[in-house]
Design an enzyme around this catalytic site. Sequence first.
Site, PDB file in Angstrom:
ATOM      1  N   HIS A 122      -4.775   5.792  -4.986  1.00 51.36           N
ATOM      2  CA  HIS A 122      -5.037   7.212  -4.743  1.00 51.36           C
ATOM      3  C   HIS A 122      -5.471   7.915  -6.037  1.00 51.36           C
ATOM      4  CE1 HIS A 122      -3.286   6.136  -0.928  1.00 51.36           C
ATOM      5  NE2 HIS A 122      -2.189   5.743  -1.568  1.00 51.36           N
ATOM      6  N   HIS A 214       0.951   0.842  -5.590  1.00 58.10           N
ATOM      7  CA  HIS A 214       1.243   1.877  -4.602  1.00 58.10           C
ATOM      8  C   HIS A 214       2.753   2.093  -4.498  1.00 58.10           C
ATOM      9  CE1 HIS A 214      -2.781   2.289  -2.681  1.00 58.10           C
ATOM     10  NE2 HIS A 214      -2.944   1.082  -3.202  1.00 58.10           N
ATOM     11  N   GLU A 296       3.626  -2.380  -3.048  1.00 57.93           N
ATOM     12  CA  GLU A 296       4.317  -1.139  -2.695  1.00 57.93           C
ATOM     13  C   GLU A 296       5.657  -1.208  -3.411  1.00 57.93           C
ATOM     14  OE1 GLU A 296       3.112   1.296  -0.928  1.00 57.93           O
ATOM     15  OE2 GLU A 296       1.584   0.500   0.437  1.00 57.93           O
TER      16      GLU A 296
END
Length: 332
Positions: A122, A214, A296
């Site tokens: 992102h 992430h 993650e």
Amino acid sequence: MSYVGPDFDPPGPRRSRRGPMTVAIAALVPGALVGWLVWQAVGDSGGGGSTSARSTASARAPGSSSAAPGSSSTARTPTASGTDDGKPPSSTLSGPATSAASDLPAVAGSLKGKVVVIDPGHNPGNFQHSADINRKVNIGTNWKECDTTGTSTNAGYSEARFTLDVARRLRTLLQQEGATVKLTQDGDRSWGPCVDERARIGNSAHADAVVSIHADGSAAGNRGFHVILPASVHSGAADTRAIVAPSRDLGERIAGNFVRDTGSAPSNYIGGGTGLDVRGDLGGLNLSTVPKVFIECGNMRDSKDAALLTSGVWRQKAARGISEGIVSFLRG
């Protein structure tokens, strides 16, 4: 096999959007057991692995405590204690960059000649560019949004800030090992890049390894990390068949070292306790022609995981665990 750490519930049902993980990873067992034995010896101090575990890690990575020569001036070099400065990443955001990645010089070391691309998931400015990030791009098998804003903790600490901080710490550690490190973005653009461009950056660099960083946004009570591996996809512009095996090797090594260095447990809601998940719906993996995984690092919506993710000390441990997995993979 399932690994359960302090304050972690046993693995629960997986979210329906994720495919089941059918292969248990034996390579995780030694690292996981070491991590849990250390944890049990010293107790949960709110930040992951113990001093002993860090000492072991340092022994495996000579010189890893010193600052890397040639580091970019935009990077926030972690302090000795790894504390967070509480500031957002670079505020010099002035539109999509003409250069897609930060290309940083390597120093002499065991990874001299190796290229690693780090993909901070992102972008802190994505929320201000909804039209840009919502446009569809080809991910090989179909079309999906360019990117998303990512998630955040309940207190507002964004995934994009987290990923950029860990990426910069990881860059420093890998440069100390002699690798040439590229970032897909380094706070040097106001939004993006899109997921297809992120894949192209790794491909164009002929990277020996790519890791996309992430943090998840699942329900409270869902805890732990997981590494996402590419499925075997051969459709349209996507063909991952050549990278499935090396990407799995990379992912397994990262998962094992992440357990040991952070003290965090593999996810209790994805991967059946292995800390691994296989997906064929992510453009960043589908379009990659070089070994690549996502990690993650935890669930930002769970208060216990959020306490770790917002800790600068823990983020340094996370960066070290990822780094040691990459180093192990590249050394073979």
